[in-house]
Design a protein around this motif. Structure first.
Motif, PDB file in Angstrom:
ATOM      1  N   GLU A   1       1.181  -1.440   0.076  1.00  0.00           N
ATOM      2  CA  GLU A   1       0.282  -0.018   0.378  1.00  0.00           C
ATOM      3  C   GLU A   1       0.959   1.257   0.389  1.00  0.00           C
ATOM      4  OE1 GLU A   1      -3.749  -2.213   2.346  1.00  0.00           O
ATOM      5  OE2 GLU A   1      -2.388  -0.384   3.066  1.00  0.00           O
ATOM      6  N   LEU A   2       1.697   0.993   0.501  1.00  0.00           N
ATOM      7  CA  LEU A   2       2.766   2.351   0.734  1.00  0.00           C
ATOM      8  C   LEU A   2       3.559   2.379  -0.253  1.00  0.00           C
ATOM      9  CD1 LEU A   2       3.351   2.215   4.998  1.00  0.00           C
ATOM     10  CD2 LEU A   2       1.900   3.984   3.446  1.00  0.00           C
ATOM     11  N   LEU A   3       4.709   1.542  -0.695  1.00  0.00           N
ATOM     12  CA  LEU A   3       5.981   1.487  -1.379  1.00  0.00           C
ATOM     13  C   LEU A   3       5.381   2.218  -2.707  1.00  0.00           C
ATOM     14  CD1 LEU A   3       8.600   1.471  -1.781  1.00  0.00           C
ATOM     15  CD2 LEU A   3       7.695  -1.648  -2.743  1.00  0.00           C
ATOM     16  N   PRO A   4       3.816   1.736  -3.290  1.00  0.00           N
ATOM     17  CA  PRO A   4       3.717   2.468  -4.122  1.00  0.00           C
ATOM     18  C   PRO A   4       3.646   3.869  -4.676  1.00  0.00           C
ATOM     19  CG  PRO A   4       2.309   1.095  -4.527  1.00  0.00           C
ATOM     20  CD  PRO A   4       2.851   1.008  -2.991  1.00  0.00           C
ATOM     21  N   LEU A   5       3.799   4.826  -3.193  1.00  0.00           N
ATOM     22  CA  LEU A   5       3.518   6.192  -2.865  1.00  0.00           C
ATOM     23  C   LEU A   5       4.469   7.205  -2.243  1.00  0.00           C
ATOM     24  CD1 LEU A   5       0.075   5.803  -0.653  1.00  0.00           C
ATOM     25  CD2 LEU A   5      -0.292   5.994  -2.614  1.00  0.00           C
ATOM     26  N   TRP A   6       5.608   6.376  -3.141  1.00  0.00           N
ATOM     27  CA  TRP A   6       7.179   6.892  -1.962  1.00  0.00           C
ATOM     28  C   TRP A   6       8.219   7.267  -3.525  1.00  0.00           C
ATOM     29  CZ3 TRP A   6      12.093   4.269  -2.085  1.00  0.00           C
ATOM     30  CH2 TRP A   6      12.770   4.863  -0.840  1.00  0.00           C
ATOM     31  N   SER A   7       8.517   8.583  -3.171  1.00  0.00           N
ATOM     32  CA  SER A   7       9.395   8.983  -4.316  1.00  0.00           C
ATOM     33  C   SER A   7      10.091  10.130  -3.830  1.00  0.00           C
ATOM     34  CB  SER A   7       8.583   8.974  -5.836  1.00  0.00           C
ATOM     35  OG  SER A   7       9.188   9.673  -6.393  1.00  0.00           O
ATOM     36  N   TYR A   8      11.448   9.926  -4.364  1.00  0.00           N
ATOM     37  CA  TYR A   8      11.915  11.338  -4.219  1.00  0.00           C
ATOM     38  C   TYR A   8      13.038  12.064  -4.857  1.00  0.00           C
ATOM     39  CZ  TYR A   8      15.441   8.117  -2.727  1.00  0.00           C
ATOM     40  OH  TYR A   8      16.351   6.762  -3.198  1.00  0.00           O
ATOM     41  N   ALA A   9      12.362  11.431  -5.722  1.00  0.00           N
ATOM     42  CA  ALA A   9      12.886  11.752  -7.066  1.00  0.00           C
ATOM     43  C   ALA A   9      13.328  13.931  -6.892  1.00  0.00           C
ATOM     44  CB  ALA A   9      12.555  11.723  -8.506  1.00  0.00           C
ATOM     45  N   ASP A  10      12.612  14.703  -6.675  1.00  0.00           N
ATOM     46  CA  ASP A  10      12.502  15.535  -6.385  1.00  0.00           C
ATOM     47  C   ASP A  10      11.937  16.191  -5.116  1.00  0.00           C
ATOM     48  OD1 ASP A  10      10.524  16.202  -7.469  1.00  0.00           O
ATOM     49  OD2 ASP A  10      11.766  16.331  -9.814  1.00  0.00           O
ATOM     50  N   ALA A  11      12.159  17.709  -5.236  1.00  0.00           N
ATOM     51  CA  ALA A  11      11.152  18.390  -4.293  1.00  0.00           C
ATOM     52  C   ALA A  11       9.426  17.820  -4.752  1.00  0.00           C
ATOM     53  CB  ALA A  11      11.731  19.672  -4.108  1.00  0.00           C
ATOM     54  N   ALA A  12       8.868  17.870  -5.823  1.00  0.00           N
ATOM     55  CA  ALA A  12       7.436  18.259  -5.952  1.00  0.00           C
ATOM     56  C   ALA A  12       7.217  16.799  -6.138  1.00  0.00           C
ATOM     57  CB  ALA A  12       7.557  18.537  -7.502  1.00  0.00           C
ATOM     58  N   ALA A  13       7.912  15.749  -6.355  1.00  0.00           N
ATOM     59  CA  ALA A  13       7.299  14.394  -5.977  1.00  0.00           C
ATOM     60  C   ALA A  13       7.732  14.489  -4.642  1.00  0.00           C
ATOM     61  CB  ALA A  13       8.912  13.168  -6.619  1.00  0.00           C
ATOM     62  N   ALA A  14       8.625  14.524  -4.155  1.00  0.00           N
ATOM     63  CA  ALA A  14       8.567  14.210  -2.580  1.00  0.00           C
ATOM     64  C   ALA A  14       7.493  14.522  -1.968  1.00  0.00           C
ATOM     65  CB  ALA A  14       9.290  14.479  -1.789  1.00  0.00           C
ATOM     66  N   ARG A  15       6.680  16.022  -2.109  1.00  0.00           N
ATOM     67  CA  ARG A  15       5.559  16.349  -1.552  1.00  0.00           C
ATOM     68  C   ARG A  15       3.997  15.581  -2.080  1.00  0.00           C
ATOM     69  NH1 ARG A  15       7.456  20.826  -2.207  1.00  0.00           N
ATOM     70  NH2 ARG A  15       7.573  21.373  -3.982  1.00  0.00           N
ATOM     71  N   GLU A  16       4.087  15.088  -3.389  1.00  0.00           N
ATOM     72  CA  GLU A  16       3.414  14.714  -3.913  1.00  0.00           C
ATOM     73  C   GLU A  16       3.459  13.184  -2.373  1.00  0.00           C
ATOM     74  OE1 GLU A  16       1.657  12.336  -7.814  1.00  0.00           O
ATOM     75  OE2 GLU A  16       2.347  14.142  -7.683  1.00  0.00           O
ATOM     76  N   SER A  17       4.302  12.440  -2.513  1.00  0.00           N
ATOM     77  CA  SER A  17       4.495  11.012  -2.062  1.00  0.00           C
ATOM     78  C   SER A  17       3.936  11.566  -0.445  1.00  0.00           C
ATOM     79  CB  SER A  17       6.350  10.703  -2.099  1.00  0.00           C
ATOM     80  OG  SER A  17       6.471   9.785  -1.626  1.00  0.00           O
ATOM     81  N   ALA A  18       4.741  12.271   0.087  1.00  0.00           N
ATOM     82  CA  ALA A  18       4.861  12.342   1.124  1.00  0.00           C
ATOM     83  C   ALA A  18       3.249  12.742   1.834  1.00  0.00           C
ATOM     84  CB  ALA A  18       5.860  13.563   1.875  1.00  0.00           C
ATOM     85  N   THR A  19       2.354  13.590   1.325  1.00  0.00           N
ATOM     86  CA  THR A  19       1.536  14.270   1.618  1.00  0.00           C
ATOM     87  C   THR A  19       0.135  12.805   1.484  1.00  0.00           C
ATOM     88  OG1 THR A  19       1.498  16.103   0.469  1.00  0.00           O
ATOM     89  CG2 THR A  19      -0.505  15.733   0.479  1.00  0.00           C
ATOM     90  N   ALA A  20       0.785  11.712   0.380  1.00  0.00           N
ATOM     91  CA  ALA A  20       0.346  11.000   0.037  1.00  0.00           C
ATOM     92  C   ALA A  20       0.040   9.423   1.177  1.00  0.00           C
ATOM     93  CB  ALA A  20       0.065  10.122  -1.498  1.00  0.00           C
ATOM     94  N   ILE A  21       1.606   9.285   1.217  1.00  0.00           N
ATOM     95  CA  ILE A  21       1.194   8.659   2.840  1.00  0.00           C
ATOM     96  C   ILE A  21       1.290   9.248   4.133  1.00  0.00           C
ATOM     97  CG2 ILE A  21       3.351   7.591   3.824  1.00  0.00           C
ATOM     98  CD1 ILE A  21       4.944   7.620   1.146  1.00  0.00           C
ATOM     99  N   TYR A  22       1.065  10.789   4.513  1.00  0.00           N
ATOM    100  CA  TYR A  22       0.511  11.027   5.591  1.00  0.00           C
ATOM    101  C   TYR A  22      -0.941  10.900   5.672  1.00  0.00           C
ATOM    102  CZ  TYR A  22      -0.993  13.959   9.439  1.00  0.00           C
ATOM    103  OH  TYR A  22      -1.488  14.342  10.621  1.00  0.00           O
ATOM    104  N   GLU A  23      -1.603  10.883   4.145  1.00  0.00           N
ATOM    105  CA  GLU A  23      -2.436  10.072   4.104  1.00  0.00           C
ATOM    106  C   GLU A  23      -3.224   9.167   4.324  1.00  0.00           C
ATOM    107  OE1 GLU A  23      -3.954  12.544   0.149  1.00  0.00           O
ATOM    108  OE2 GLU A  23      -4.317  14.311   1.396  1.00  0.00           O
ATOM    109  N   GLN A  24      -2.757   8.205   3.786  1.00  0.00           N
ATOM    110  CA  GLN A  24      -2.550   7.090   4.677  1.00  0.00           C
ATOM    111  C   GLN A  24      -2.711   6.452   5.208  1.00  0.00           C
ATOM    112  OE1 GLN A  24      -3.636   4.480   1.700  1.00  0.00           O
ATOM    113  NE2 GLN A  24      -4.188   2.856   3.499  1.00  0.00           N
ATOM    114  N   TYR A  25      -1.244   7.498   6.457  1.00  0.00           N
ATOM    115  CA  TYR A  25      -1.254   7.436   8.168  1.00  0.00           C
ATOM    116  C   TYR A  25      -2.895   7.738   8.261  1.00  0.00           C
ATOM    117  CZ  TYR A  25      -0.593   9.113  12.932  1.00  0.00           C
ATOM    118  OH  TYR A  25      -0.499   8.807  13.933  1.00  0.00           O
ATOM    119  N   GLU A  26      -3.159   8.691   7.733  1.00  0.00           N
ATOM    120  CA  GLU A  26      -4.402   8.935   8.490  1.00  0.00           C
ATOM    121  C   GLU A  26      -5.227   7.821   8.490  1.00  0.00           C
ATOM    122  OE1 GLU A  26      -4.697  14.002   8.664  1.00  0.00           O
ATOM    123  OE2 GLU A  26      -5.171  13.096   6.454  1.00  0.00           O
TER     124      GLU A  26
END
Length: 146
Positions: free
Chosen positions: A37-62
């Motif tokens: 569930e989490l690995l497909p959301l995970w990306s750190y290629a650049d700041a924009a990808a990290a923002r999208e990724s971290a937001t999605a992972i945090y929403e899953q956390y919630e």
């Protein structure tokens, strides 16, 4: 059973009592169904990808928090931490290689990749938010008591 560990034979959503918190990022590629569930959301290629990724992972956390799924909450925290540590490695070491061909640690640069540093800081914000969340702390304490 896989040689990679017993985690592959356990559905931790069905058996949360078998989940061990562990240190650092332990289990991020093993603990199911959370890895899937989490690995497909995970990306750190650049700041924009990290923002999208971290937001999605945090929403899953919630969602995990709302469903009282501590293993999922903890795994989301680990993916956020791993986003920070991996991006920071690239930020400090050209090509992300911390060790040279002899196994010796290379001298870190400040900053070898500024965009990766920006990505790391995005993940750090979300990782800290989860780590300091009162609901996470209570769930962690309750899980340890079990």
């Amino acid at each position: 059973m896989s040689d990679d560990g017993p985690e592959y034979d356990i559905d931790f959503r069905d058996h949360p009592e078998k989940y061990e918190i562990g240190r650092g990022e332990a289990g991020v590629f093993k603990v199911e169904p959370y890895k899937s569930e989490l690995l497909p959301l995970w990306s750190y290629a650049d700041a924009a990808a990290a923002r999208e990724s971290a937001t999605a992972i945090y929403e899953q956390y919630e969602r995990y928090r709302d469903d009282d799924e501590f293993p999922g909450m903890d795994m989301a925290r680990k993916y956020l931490r791993m986003g920070y540590t991996r991006a920071m490695r690239y930020a400090k070491y050209p090509g992300g290689r911390k060790y040279d061909e002899n196994g010796d640690e290379r001298e870190p640069h400040r900053w070898a990749d500024r965009d990766k540093r920006a990505a790391a800081l995005v993940f750090q914000t979300y990782w800290t938010r989860v780590r300091d969340d009162d609901a996470y702390q209570r769930a962690k304490a309750a899980h340890r008591e079990r």
